[in-house]
Design a protein around this motif. Structure first.
Motif, PDB file in Angstrom:
ATOM      1  N   ARG A 183      18.625  41.563   3.305  1.00  0.00           N
ATOM      2  CA  ARG A 183      17.541  41.286   4.281  1.00  0.00           C
ATOM      3  C   ARG A 183      18.059  41.308   5.718  1.00  0.00           C
ATOM      4  O   ARG A 183      17.447  40.743   6.616  1.00  0.00           O
ATOM      5  CB  ARG A 183      16.927  39.909   3.996  1.00  0.00           C
ATOM      6  N   LEU A 184      19.192  41.984   5.941  1.00  0.00           N
ATOM      7  CA  LEU A 184      19.791  41.970   7.279  1.00  0.00           C
ATOM      8  C   LEU A 184      18.875  42.632   8.315  1.00  0.00           C
ATOM      9  O   LEU A 184      18.770  42.180   9.454  1.00  0.00           O
ATOM     10  CB  LEU A 184      21.166  42.662   7.267  1.00  0.00           C
ATOM     11  N   ALA A 185      18.201  43.706   7.908  1.00  0.00           N
ATOM     12  CA  ALA A 185      17.313  44.401   8.847  1.00  0.00           C
ATOM     13  C   ALA A 185      16.159  43.486   9.264  1.00  0.00           C
ATOM     14  O   ALA A 185      15.757  43.470  10.435  1.00  0.00           O
ATOM     15  CB  ALA A 185      16.791  45.698   8.227  1.00  0.00           C
ATOM     16  N   ASP A 186      15.638  42.711   8.279  1.00  0.00           N
ATOM     17  CA  ASP A 186      14.564  41.757   8.611  1.00  0.00           C
ATOM     18  C   ASP A 186      15.050  40.735   9.636  1.00  0.00           C
ATOM     19  O   ASP A 186      14.334  40.353  10.558  1.00  0.00           O
ATOM     20  CB  ASP A 186      14.113  40.991   7.356  1.00  0.00           C
ATOM     21  N   ARG A 187      16.289  40.285   9.406  1.00  0.00           N
ATOM     22  CA  ARG A 187      16.856  39.278  10.320  1.00  0.00           C
ATOM     23  C   ARG A 187      17.047  39.865  11.721  1.00  0.00           C
ATOM     24  O   ARG A 187      16.869  39.171  12.726  1.00  0.00           O
ATOM     25  CB  ARG A 187      18.192  38.782   9.739  1.00  0.00           C
ATOM     26  N   CYS A 188      17.404  41.149  11.788  1.00  0.00           N
ATOM     27  CA  CYS A 188      17.499  41.806  13.105  1.00  0.00           C
ATOM     28  C   CYS A 188      16.149  41.823  13.800  1.00  0.00           C
ATOM     29  O   CYS A 188      16.059  41.565  14.999  1.00  0.00           O
ATOM     30  CB  CYS A 188      18.000  43.253  12.956  1.00  0.00           C
ATOM     31  N   ARG A 189      15.100  42.129  13.035  1.00  0.00           N
ATOM     32  CA  ARG A 189      13.757  42.132  13.646  1.00  0.00           C
ATOM     33  C   ARG A 189      13.381  40.726  14.106  1.00  0.00           C
ATOM     34  O   ARG A 189      12.791  40.548  15.173  1.00  0.00           O
ATOM     35  CB  ARG A 189      12.714  42.691  12.672  1.00  0.00           C
ATOM     36  N   TRP A 190      13.725  39.746  13.305  1.00  0.00           N
ATOM     37  CA  TRP A 190      13.469  38.336  13.655  1.00  0.00           C
ATOM     38  C   TRP A 190      14.147  38.016  14.992  1.00  0.00           C
ATOM     39  O   TRP A 190      13.570  37.441  15.905  1.00  0.00           O
ATOM     40  CB  TRP A 190      14.029  37.482  12.513  1.00  0.00           C
ATOM     41  N   ARG A 191      15.438  38.430  15.089  1.00  0.00           N
ATOM     42  CA  ARG A 191      16.185  38.199  16.331  1.00  0.00           C
ATOM     43  C   ARG A 191      15.534  38.946  17.506  1.00  0.00           C
ATOM     44  O   ARG A 191      15.353  38.382  18.593  1.00  0.00           O
ATOM     45  CB  ARG A 191      17.620  38.705  16.141  1.00  0.00           C
ATOM     46  N   ASP A 192      15.184  40.210  17.270  1.00  0.00           N
ATOM     47  CA  ASP A 192      14.643  41.017  18.368  1.00  0.00           C
ATOM     48  C   ASP A 192      13.321  40.447  18.893  1.00  0.00           C
ATOM     49  O   ASP A 192      13.065  40.470  20.098  1.00  0.00           O
ATOM     50  CB  ASP A 192      14.458  42.471  17.926  1.00  0.00           C
ATOM     51  N   ARG A 193      12.474  39.949  17.969  1.00  0.00           N
ATOM     52  CA  ARG A 193      11.203  39.365  18.430  1.00  0.00           C
ATOM     53  C   ARG A 193      11.478  38.177  19.344  1.00  0.00           C
ATOM     54  O   ARG A 193      10.855  38.008  20.379  1.00  0.00           O
ATOM     55  CB  ARG A 193      10.354  38.902  17.239  1.00  0.00           C
ATOM     56  N   ARG A 194      12.439  37.351  18.953  1.00  0.00           N
ATOM     57  CA  ARG A 194      12.758  36.179  19.774  1.00  0.00           C
ATOM     58  C   ARG A 194      13.409  36.581  21.096  1.00  0.00           C
ATOM     59  O   ARG A 194      13.136  36.007  22.143  1.00  0.00           O
ATOM     60  CB  ARG A 194      13.658  35.227  18.988  1.00  0.00           C
ATOM     61  N   MET A 195      14.306  37.576  21.021  1.00  0.00           N
ATOM     62  CA  MET A 195      14.961  38.006  22.260  1.00  0.00           C
ATOM     63  C   MET A 195      13.952  38.594  23.238  1.00  0.00           C
ATOM     64  O   MET A 195      14.029  38.366  24.443  1.00  0.00           O
ATOM     65  CB  MET A 195      16.056  39.037  21.957  1.00  0.00           C
ATOM     66  N   SER A 196      12.973  39.355  22.727  1.00  0.00           N
ATOM     67  CA  SER A 196      12.023  39.931  23.673  1.00  0.00           C
ATOM     68  C   SER A 196      11.098  38.870  24.235  1.00  0.00           C
ATOM     69  O   SER A 196      10.741  38.910  25.416  1.00  0.00           O
ATOM     70  CB  SER A 196      11.257  41.117  23.086  1.00  0.00           C
ATOM     71  N   ALA A 197      10.734  37.889  23.421  1.00  0.00           N
ATOM     72  CA  ALA A 197       9.898  36.803  23.939  1.00  0.00           C
ATOM     73  C   ALA A 197      10.653  36.026  25.018  1.00  0.00           C
ATOM     74  O   ALA A 197      10.092  35.668  26.060  1.00  0.00           O
ATOM     75  CB  ALA A 197       9.486  35.874  22.799  1.00  0.00           C
ATOM     76  N   LEU A 198      11.939  35.779  24.780  1.00  0.00           N
ATOM     77  CA  LEU A 198      12.746  35.040  25.758  1.00  0.00           C
ATOM     78  C   LEU A 198      12.884  35.843  27.056  1.00  0.00           C
ATOM     79  O   LEU A 198      12.765  35.298  28.154  1.00  0.00           O
ATOM     80  CB  LEU A 198      14.140  34.742  25.179  1.00  0.00           C
ATOM     81  N   LEU A 199      13.099  37.147  26.895  1.00  0.00           N
ATOM     82  CA  LEU A 199      13.232  38.003  28.080  1.00  0.00           C
ATOM     83  C   LEU A 199      11.952  37.962  28.918  1.00  0.00           C
ATOM     84  O   LEU A 199      11.993  37.838  30.140  1.00  0.00           O
ATOM     85  CB  LEU A 199      13.536  39.436  27.611  1.00  0.00           C
ATOM     86  N   GLN A 200      10.823  38.036  28.228  1.00  0.00           N
ATOM     87  CA  GLN A 200       9.548  37.983  28.958  1.00  0.00           C
ATOM     88  C   GLN A 200       9.378  36.644  29.666  1.00  0.00           C
ATOM     89  O   GLN A 200       8.942  36.579  30.812  1.00  0.00           O
ATOM     90  CB  GLN A 200       8.383  38.201  27.996  1.00  0.00           C
ATOM     91  N   LEU A 201       9.743  35.575  28.972  1.00  0.00           N
ATOM     92  CA  LEU A 201       9.641  34.247  29.573  1.00  0.00           C
ATOM     93  C   LEU A 201      10.537  34.159  30.812  1.00  0.00           C
ATOM     94  O   LEU A 201      10.125  33.643  31.861  1.00  0.00           O
ATOM     95  CB  LEU A 201      10.047  33.179  28.551  1.00  0.00           C
ATOM     96  N   LYS A 202      11.755  34.670  30.685  1.00  0.00           N
ATOM     97  CA  LYS A 202      12.681  34.608  31.820  1.00  0.00           C
ATOM     98  C   LYS A 202      12.137  35.387  33.020  1.00  0.00           C
ATOM     99  O   LYS A 202      12.226  34.930  34.162  1.00  0.00           O
ATOM    100  CB  LYS A 202      14.057  35.160  31.416  1.00  0.00           C
ATOM    101  N   ARG A 203      11.592  36.567  32.743  1.00  0.00           N
ATOM    102  CA  ARG A 203      11.023  37.369  33.838  1.00  0.00           C
ATOM    103  C   ARG A 203       9.883  36.602  34.509  1.00  0.00           C
ATOM    104  O   ARG A 203       9.740  36.618  35.722  1.00  0.00           O
ATOM    105  CB  ARG A 203      10.526  38.717  33.312  1.00  0.00           C
ATOM    106  N   LYS A 204       9.059  35.938  33.696  1.00  0.00           N
ATOM    107  CA  LYS A 204       7.913  35.189  34.224  1.00  0.00           C
ATOM    108  C   LYS A 204       8.424  34.020  35.083  1.00  0.00           C
ATOM    109  O   LYS A 204       7.942  33.789  36.188  1.00  0.00           O
ATOM    110  CB  LYS A 204       7.060  34.678  33.056  1.00  0.00           C
TER     111      LYS A 204
END
Ligand code: NAI
Length: 318
Positions: A293-314
């Motif tokens: 399930r490593l690919a799923d975990r990568c997607r899990w990480r990426d969703r969180r990283m993009s949300a954090l990036l958006q929050l930081k930009r805001k």
């Protein structure tokens, strides 16, 4: 050069990192030419780029005012190195991490006629740039531009010059990184691991001791990072953390410096992370991320990283 070629970026190697650079540049309207020795690889790279971009656009995470079709229209492919490199203002090499291979690819690039101010950049994770460029005629244009994975969600890029790199080449690379929305840091001189991998090596070094010598279980170790240190480090670096934790850095060092030094003195010698302790670590990690399930975990990480990036930009806009 005419306007069209002034906009051309050459990407050498269309694997994980080559595709990311291609998307980053194309999203900012640059004309990317992606080169690989394997034409099937180029075809599958285009399919994967489309899939990655679709996912970003669907979630509203695209880093571009262009439409998906426009971004795709800025990426073309070739299996001819000279065609890729000719007329490019910037060349980003992303072939596998092998010193001899990279040296050979750069020797071939060096033989193509390129404008005087073109930037030669390698994505290497760990090879110091002087060891990849001492044989080049145009070595004064050479440097590392090391992205952090995944580059679309991780804006930092390390620019590492050699002793013979012209400052103007670094300035040009830095400016280009800013245009495509990455956040460059520039080293003054080369060192093994550059900055990011050195810090990461230090962290994993002490984490390995804590777990392999059974001071703490792996879940708690991971929690110390994700629920503790990570909260600061998503927004600031280690010195700033200390600076505001006391009455400035000097005061912090006066109060806590001896304690820090005492702890550092207990750090173990480096060792390869393998054997029974590594196998136990894998079994423990598999409890929440099974190996299938490593690919799923990568997607899990990426969703969180993009949300954090958006929050930081805001937050930065406030
Ligand atoms: P990869 O294996 O996914 O891609 C390498 C690509 O280069 C393949 O498409 C391959 O067909 C192509 N290739 C092989 N020989 C070639 C040649 N002579 N000319 C042109 N293309 C050739 O590797 P990946 O992960 O994209 O890594 C590329 C570079 O980026 C490495 O130096 C790596 O250390 C660095 N890097 C990797 C990161 C990661 O997390 N994977 C992060 C940052 C940098």
């Amino acid at each position: 050069a005419d306007a069209a070629t002034m906009n051309k970026i050459a990407i050498i190697g269309s694997g994980l990192i080559g595709k990311s650079w291609a998307m980053l540049f194309a999203c900012s309207g640059y004309d990317v030419m992606l080169y690989d020795v394997i034409s099937d690889q180029l075809q599958s790279a285009l399919v994967d780029i489309e899939a990655q971009l679709s996912a970003l656009y669907k979630e509203g995470l695209q880093r571009s005012s262009l439409t998906l079709a426009e971004v795709k229209g800025h990426i073309c492919t070739t299996t001819i190195l000279e065609e890729c490199v000719t007329g490019a203002i910037y060349i980003q090499e992303c072939v596998p991490e092998n010193r001899d291979l990279k040296r050979d690819v750069w020797r071939q690039i060096d033989d193509v006629i390129t404008p005087d101010d073109v930037v030669f950049a390698t994505s290497t994770s760990a090879i110091v740039p002087s060891l990849l460029s001492d044989h080049l005629k145009k070595r004064h244009r050479f440097m590392v531009a090391h992205p952090a994975n995944p580059p679309l969600l991780n804006p930092m890029v390390e620019l590492v010059p050699t002793p013979w790199t012209e400052p103007a080449a670094v300035d040009r690379a830095r400016a280009l990184m800013e245009v495509i929305g990455q956040v460059p840091i520039v080293l003054n001189k080369e060192i093994d691991g550059f900055v990011q991998a050195r810090i990461q090596a230090a962290i994993i070094h002490v984490a390995w001791q804590l777990v392999s010598e059974d001071y703490v279980d792996v879940e708690s170790l991971e929690t110390a990072m994700s629920e503790g240190l990570g909260g600061w480090y998503a927004f600031m670096g280690p010195f700033d953390v200390e600076h505001i934790n006391a009455d400035g850095f000097v005061d912090s060092s006066k109060k806590y410096g001896a304690m820090v030094e005492q702890v550092q003195k207990t750090f173990p010698k480096p060792e390869l992370m393998q054997g029974p302790a590594a196998e136990k670590l894998t079994r423990d990690l598999e409890q929440w991320t099974p190996s299938n399930r490593l690919a799923d975990r990568c997607r899990w990480r990426d969703r969180r990283m993009s949300a954090l990036l958006q929050l930081k930009r805001k937050l930065d806009e406030e």
